[in-house]
Motif scaffolding. Structure first.
Motif, PDB file in Angstrom:
ATOM      1  N   VAL A   1       0.839  -1.200   0.000  1.00 12.63           N
ATOM      2  CA  VAL A   1       0.000   0.000   0.000  1.00 12.63           C
ATOM      3  C   VAL A   1       0.875   1.251   0.000  1.00 12.63           C
ATOM      4  O   VAL A   1       0.654   2.192  -0.768  1.00 12.63           O
ATOM      5  CB  VAL A   1      -0.937   0.014   1.216  1.00 12.63           C
ATOM      6  N   GLY A   2       1.892   1.267   0.857  1.00 11.44           N
ATOM      7  CA  GLY A   2       2.758   2.428   0.960  1.00 11.44           C
ATOM      8  C   GLY A   2       3.488   2.735  -0.332  1.00 11.44           C
ATOM      9  O   GLY A   2       3.567   3.892  -0.753  1.00 11.44           O
ATOM     10  N   LYS A   3       4.031   1.720  -0.983  1.00 10.49           N
ATOM     11  CA  LYS A   3       4.754   1.920  -2.241  1.00 10.49           C
ATOM     12  C   LYS A   3       3.807   2.452  -3.313  1.00 10.49           C
ATOM     13  O   LYS A   3       4.150   3.380  -4.062  1.00 10.49           O
ATOM     14  CB  LYS A   3       5.402   0.615  -2.690  1.00 10.49           C
ATOM     15  N   PHE A   4       2.610   1.878  -3.394  1.00  8.94           N
ATOM     16  CA  PHE A   4       1.615   2.332  -4.365  1.00  8.94           C
ATOM     17  C   PHE A   4       1.279   3.805  -4.143  1.00  8.94           C
ATOM     18  O   PHE A   4       1.229   4.606  -5.092  1.00  8.94           O
ATOM     19  CB  PHE A   4       0.352   1.478  -4.223  1.00  8.94           C
ATOM     20  N   CYS A   5       1.058   4.182  -2.882  1.00  7.04           N
ATOM     21  CA  CYS A   5       0.649   5.551  -2.571  1.00  7.04           C
ATOM     22  C   CYS A   5       1.751   6.568  -2.865  1.00  7.04           C
ATOM     23  O   CYS A   5       1.486   7.633  -3.429  1.00  7.04           O
ATOM     24  CB  CYS A   5       0.228   5.643  -1.111  1.00  7.04           C
ATOM     25  N   MET A   6       2.997   6.261  -2.471  1.00  6.03           N
ATOM     26  CA  MET A   6       4.058   7.230  -2.713  1.00  6.03           C
ATOM     27  C   MET A   6       4.376   7.342  -4.200  1.00  6.03           C
ATOM     28  O   MET A   6       4.674   8.436  -4.695  1.00  6.03           O
ATOM     29  CB  MET A   6       5.305   6.891  -1.904  1.00  6.03           C
ATOM     30  N   GLU A   7       4.300   6.251  -4.931  1.00  6.55           N
ATOM     31  CA  GLU A   7       4.494   6.337  -6.378  1.00  6.55           C
ATOM     32  C   GLU A   7       3.432   7.242  -7.004  1.00  6.55           C
ATOM     33  O   GLU A   7       3.739   8.034  -7.907  1.00  6.55           O
ATOM     34  CB  GLU A   7       4.436   4.944  -7.006  1.00  6.55           C
TER      35      GLU A   7
ATOM     36  N   ALA B   1       9.476   8.183   2.202  1.00  7.58           N
ATOM     37  CA  ALA B   1       9.979   9.546   2.032  1.00  7.58           C
ATOM     38  C   ALA B   1      11.194   9.557   1.115  1.00  7.58           C
ATOM     39  O   ALA B   1      11.347  10.438   0.261  1.00  7.58           O
ATOM     40  CB  ALA B   1      10.320  10.144   3.393  1.00  7.58           C
ATOM     41  N   MET B   2      12.071   8.552   1.264  1.00  7.28           N
ATOM     42  CA  MET B   2      13.268   8.480   0.418  1.00  7.28           C
ATOM     43  C   MET B   2      12.926   8.148  -1.030  1.00  7.28           C
ATOM     44  O   MET B   2      13.700   8.484  -1.931  1.00  7.28           O
ATOM     45  CB  MET B   2      14.251   7.460   0.989  1.00  7.28           C
ATOM     46  N   MET B   3      11.800   7.500  -1.279  1.00  6.95           N
ATOM     47  CA  MET B   3      11.380   7.277  -2.659  1.00  6.95           C
ATOM     48  C   MET B   3      11.259   8.603  -3.394  1.00  6.95           C
ATOM     49  O   MET B   3      11.613   8.718  -4.579  1.00  6.95           O
ATOM     50  CB  MET B   3      10.030   6.544  -2.692  1.00  6.95           C
ATOM     51  N   ALA B   4      10.766   9.636  -2.697  1.00 10.42           N
ATOM     52  CA  ALA B   4      10.627  10.957  -3.315  1.00 10.42           C
ATOM     53  C   ALA B   4      11.975  11.654  -3.444  1.00 10.42           C
ATOM     54  O   ALA B   4      12.285  12.248  -4.491  1.00 10.42           O
ATOM     55  CB  ALA B   4       9.660  11.812  -2.495  1.00 10.42           C
ATOM     56  N   SER B   5      12.804  11.589  -2.404  1.00  8.74           N
ATOM     57  CA  SER B   5      14.092  12.289  -2.463  1.00  8.74           C
ATOM     58  C   SER B   5      14.992  11.713  -3.541  1.00  8.74           C
ATOM     59  O   SER B   5      15.826  12.426  -4.115  1.00  8.74           O
ATOM     60  CB  SER B   5      14.796  12.232  -1.094  1.00  8.74           C
TER      61      SER B   5
ATOM     62  N   MET C   1      10.971  16.432  -2.276  1.00  8.09           N
ATOM     63  CA  MET C   1      10.857  16.300  -0.836  1.00  8.09           C
ATOM     64  C   MET C   1       9.723  15.322  -0.556  1.00  8.09           C
ATOM     65  O   MET C   1       8.641  15.432  -1.133  1.00  8.09           O
ATOM     66  CB  MET C   1      10.561  17.659  -0.204  1.00  8.09           C
ATOM     67  N   GLY C   2       9.975  14.340   0.297  1.00 13.95           N
ATOM     68  CA  GLY C   2       8.968  13.337   0.602  1.00 13.95           C
ATOM     69  C   GLY C   2       8.625  13.319   2.081  1.00 13.95           C
ATOM     70  O   GLY C   2       9.497  13.501   2.932  1.00 13.95           O
ATOM     71  N   LEU C   3       7.339  13.132   2.381  1.00 11.76           N
ATOM     72  CA  LEU C   3       6.884  13.009   3.761  1.00 11.76           C
ATOM     73  C   LEU C   3       6.000  11.771   3.877  1.00 11.76           C
ATOM     74  O   LEU C   3       5.232  11.466   2.957  1.00 11.76           O
ATOM     75  CB  LEU C   3       6.085  14.234   4.210  1.00 11.76           C
TER      76      LEU C   3
ATOM     77  N   ALA D   1      12.163  13.388   3.975  1.00 12.48           N
ATOM     78  CA  ALA D   1      13.430  13.256   3.256  1.00 12.48           C
ATOM     79  C   ALA D   1      13.556  14.414   2.279  1.00 12.48           C
ATOM     80  O   ALA D   1      12.611  14.722   1.544  1.00 12.48           O
ATOM     81  CB  ALA D   1      13.499  11.924   2.508  1.00 12.48           C
ATOM     82  N   ALA D   2      14.709  15.067   2.294  1.00 15.69           N
ATOM     83  CA  ALA D   2      14.925  16.229   1.434  1.00 15.69           C
ATOM     84  C   ALA D   2      16.243  16.079   0.684  1.00 15.69           C
ATOM     85  O   ALA D   2      17.284  15.811   1.303  1.00 15.69           O
ATOM     86  CB  ALA D   2      14.938  17.515   2.263  1.00 15.69           C
ATOM     87  N   PRO D   3      16.232  16.248  -0.644  1.00 12.90           N
ATOM     88  CA  PRO D   3      17.463  16.096  -1.429  1.00 12.90           C
ATOM     89  C   PRO D   3      18.404  17.283  -1.259  1.00 12.90           C
ATOM     90  O   PRO D   3      17.974  18.396  -0.959  1.00 12.90           O
ATOM     91  CB  PRO D   3      16.940  16.015  -2.869  1.00 12.90           C
ATOM     92  N   THR D   4      19.685  17.011  -1.424  1.00 13.95           N
ATOM     93  CA  THR D   4      20.692  18.066  -1.401  1.00 13.95           C
ATOM     94  C   THR D   4      21.599  17.901  -2.615  1.00 13.95           C
ATOM     95  O   THR D   4      21.573  16.864  -3.280  1.00 13.95           O
ATOM     96  CB  THR D   4      21.555  18.007  -0.129  1.00 13.95           C
TER      97      THR D   4
END
Length: 355
Positions: free
Chosen positions: A89-95, A124-128, A133-135, A162-165
């Motif tokens: 569920v989590g992977k589906f939602c963040m994608e 969160a890291m899936m987005a970064s 930025m992922g929450l 998670a925030a990219p740099t």
């Protein structure tokens, strides 16, 4: 004792698929559990494998179902997890949130009908990883005593950002709103060692260092501990997560969520929240500013006895590097428990790196 990540991944896949999950869903679960152990977050790694297997074997969780979209707009969506594996569920939602953020700047997805999804930071890291930025947030079974309460009424309700740099690994905050995650108490219980005072309380609400008193009728303390030391702030953060996940999605919340323990329970119906943000649409140069902020922290003078100042995510990344090179360190009691599970499932045991 040490194991290679690949061997641990294959072992986890074998156990989850044998328990009733589809092969692709078993892989997702293994990806996330091993990611937790690689980062040194052993409370949310294969330490919990027996419980996921038990849910599948008892028919409490459907290991083959996929999430469905209840309603959505260009930037938001509400998902039904259909009582599937929380990691699926989590992977589906963040994608889906990332997909919406790419076109709209922000993607906000909530889910109901979900289950325990492992470490919040994974999503969160899936987005970064895509320069966003992922929450990620989730509610959980009541394990935490609200300030002034002798009874648990909220989950550990984690928060992750998670925030990219541009100059280092991403900033990755992944924290429970309780003093610790219950898995850390479980790890101490498995090792038969006491926990620090302030982690939890007994069934009367008194602070205790005995893991069994916390796990058997007691509860965890909110982040900050007692009211005098700021525990009401952790309590407030836990309520915030409950609102974002349970109240917003229409899932179970608070005392309505059944306990998560070995043995049967009714449908968990957890609520979760996933947000992806394209920071460059707000003000260009986000990654550079993040790098500058992190460098400010690194350049601070250290307190007596300390050698460096770190930011969230750096200790875990260092652990991951060490474990990738030398193998993941797991306690002997956990290895024994995993191999007992393998025997029960009639799958091959976990390979350990020879000493």
């Amino acid at each position: 004792m040490r194991v290679w990540a690949k061997d641990l991944h294959n072992f986890t896949e074998r156990c989850i698929s044998t328990a009733g999950a589809s092969p692709d869903h078993a892989k997702i679960v293994a990806d996330i559990l091993v990611a937790a152990d690689l980062r040194g977050v052993h409370s949310h790694g294969v330490n919990r494998l027996e419980m996921y297997v038990g849910e599948l074997l008892h028919g409490e969780v459907n290991g083959k179902v996929t999430p469905t979209i209840i309603n959505e707009t260009d930037s938001i969506a509400c998902i039904n997890g259909n009582n599937g594996l929380g990691m699926v569920v989590g992977k589906f939602c963040m994608e889906l949130a990332i997909k919406k953020a790419k076109s709209q700047g922000v993607g906000w997805v909530v889910a109901r009908g979900s289950n325990h999804y492992g470490i919040a930071g994974y999503y969160a890291m899936m987005a970064s990883e895509q320069n966003m930025m992922g929450l990620s947030f989730t509610n959980t079974s009541p394990l935490v005593n609200p300030t002034r309460s002798a009874k648990p009424a909220l989950g550990t309700n984690p928060i992750s950002l998670a925030a990219p740099t541009t100059s280092s690994d991403p900033f990755v905050l992944d924290m429970a709103t309780s003093a610790v995650a219950v898995g850390k108490v479980e790890v101490h219980d498995r090792k038969e060692s006491p926990v620090p005072l302030g982690w939890g309380c007994d069934k009367s609400g008194n602070l205790t260092t005995e893991p069994k008193e916390i796990l058997n009728g007691g509860g965890l303390m909110p982040l900050g501990g007692a009211e005098l030391t700021g525990g009401y702030k952790g309590y407030g953060l836990g309520m915030m997560v409950e609102i974002l996940c349970g109240i917003l999605s229409g899932s179970n919340f608070g005392l309505d969520i059944p306990p998560w323990r070995k043995g049967k329970r009714s449908n968990a119906n957890l609520g979760q929240c996933f947000i992806a943000v394209n920071p460059e649409l707000f003000a260009p140069g986000f990654g550079d500013r993040m790098a500058s902020l992190i460098e400010q922290m690194h350049s601070l003078p250290t307190a007596p006895g300390e050698t460096e100042v770190l930011v969230a995510g750096e200790p875990e990344k260092r652990t991951q590097k060490k474990y990738e090179e030398n193998g993941i360190e797991l306690h002997a009691n956990l290895i024994n428990a995993l191999n007992q599970l393998a025997t029960k499932l009639n799958v091959s045991s976990l390979s350990v790196i020879p000493v």
